[in-house]
Design an enzyme around this catalytic site. Structure first.
Site, PDB file in Angstrom:
ATOM      1  CD  GLU A   1      -1.328  -2.369   2.032  1.00 49.06           C
ATOM      2  OE1 GLU A   1      -0.107  -2.613   1.971  1.00 49.06           O
ATOM      3  OE2 GLU A   1      -2.123  -3.071   2.679  1.00 49.06           O
TER       4      GLU A   1
ATOM      5  CB  CYS B   1       0.152  -2.600   8.564  1.00 49.56           C
ATOM      6  SG  CYS B   1       1.195  -1.279   7.909  1.00 49.56           S
TER       7      CYS B   1
HETATM    8  N1  THU Z   1       2.311  -6.422   4.136  1.00 46.87           N
HETATM    9  C1  THU Z   1       1.838  -5.551   3.210  1.00 46.87           C
HETATM   10  O1  THU Z   1       2.433  -5.365   2.140  1.00 46.87           O
HETATM   11  N2  THU Z   1       0.675  -4.892   3.487  1.00 46.87           N
HETATM   12  C2  THU Z   1      -0.078  -5.095   4.592  1.00 46.87           C
HETATM   13  O2  THU Z   1      -1.074  -4.425   4.772  1.00 46.87           O
HETATM   14  C3  THU Z   1       0.314  -6.119   5.552  1.00 46.87           C
HETATM   15  C4  THU Z   1       1.689  -6.633   5.415  1.00 46.87           C
HETATM   16  C5  THU Z   1       3.521  -7.167   3.813  1.00 46.87           C
HETATM   17  C6  THU Z   1       4.737  -6.823   4.617  1.00 46.87           C
HETATM   18  C7  THU Z   1       5.537  -8.088   4.533  1.00 46.87           C
HETATM   19  O3  THU Z   1       6.268  -8.081   3.324  1.00 46.87           O
HETATM   20  C8  THU Z   1       4.485  -9.186   4.439  1.00 46.87           C
HETATM   21  O4  THU Z   1       3.287  -8.535   4.038  1.00 46.87           O
HETATM   22  C9  THU Z   1       4.254  -9.938   5.728  1.00 46.87           C
HETATM   23  O5  THU Z   1       3.983  -9.090   6.775  1.00 46.87           O
END
Ligand code: THU
Length: 133
Positions: free
Chosen positions: A55, A87
Site C-alpha cells: 500500500e 497495517c
Molecule cells: N504487508 C503488506 O504489504 N501490506 C499489509 O497491509 C500487511 C503486510 C507485507 C509486509 C511483509 O512483506 C508481508 O506482508 C508480511 O507481513
C-alpha cells in the site's frame, strides 16, 4: 472503474511482490482522480525492518508521478485464505491522500472480501485537522 476491476489490478500487482522472507505476497491498486490506476507490491529486505508494504509502495509511486488524490483502494493477499487489511502505518499514510469516505476492498484467495472505507479503517483520525485537505 469499479471495485471488481480495481481488485483485479491489486491481485495482478501481487505477482510483483518481492517477499522471499515472509512468502506473503501483497498487491495494492490505487484509483487516482484522473482515472489511472497505480499499483504497488510489498518489497522486503534482508534487514526485515526496512520492508515496505504494497500500500505504501503504491502511494509513493503515485505521488512521485504527481498523483496525490485517490478515490479508491484495493488490496489483494493471494497467500491468505482470509481478507487481510492494511497495517496501521499504511492506514495513516493512505489517509493523507484519501477522503474518509473513499472505498477500500481487500481479499485473499478464499474469495471472501471486505468492503470498507478509509475512515472506518482509521477512526477518530488524530491530526486530521493538520491534514492538507
Ligand atoms: N504487508 C503488506 O504489504 N501490506 C499489509 O497491509 C500487511 C503486510 C507485507 C509486509 C511483509 O512483506 C508481508 O506482508 C508480511 O507481513
Amino acid at each position: 472503474m469499479d471495485m471488481d476491476a480495481l481488485f483485479k489490478a491489486a491481485w495482478d500487482a501481487a505477482a510483483n511482490s518481492y517477499s522471499p522472507y515472509s512468502h506473503f505476497r501483497v498487491g495494492a491498486a490505487l484509483l487516482a482522480e484522473d482515472g489511472s490506476v497505480i499499483r504497488g507490491a510489498n518489497v522486503e529486505n534482508r534487514s526485515y525492518g526496512l520492508t515496505i508494504c504494497a500500500e505504501r509502495g503504491a502511494v509513493m509511486a503515485a505521488v512521485s508521478q504527481g498523483k496525490k488524490r485517490f478515490s479508491a483502494l484495493a488490496i489483494a493477499t493471494p497467500d491468505a485464505d482470509y481478507p487481510v487489511g492494511p497495517c496501521g502505518a499504511c492506514r495513516q499514510v493512505l489517509s493523507e491522500f484519501m477522503d474518509s469516505a473513499a472505498p477500500v476492498r481487500f481479499g485473499g484467495r478464499g474469495g471472501q472480501q471486505v468492503d470498507t472505507t478509509i475512515g472506518a479503517l482509521l477512526p477518530h483520525d488524530s491530526l486530521y485537522e493538520l491534514g492538507d485537505r
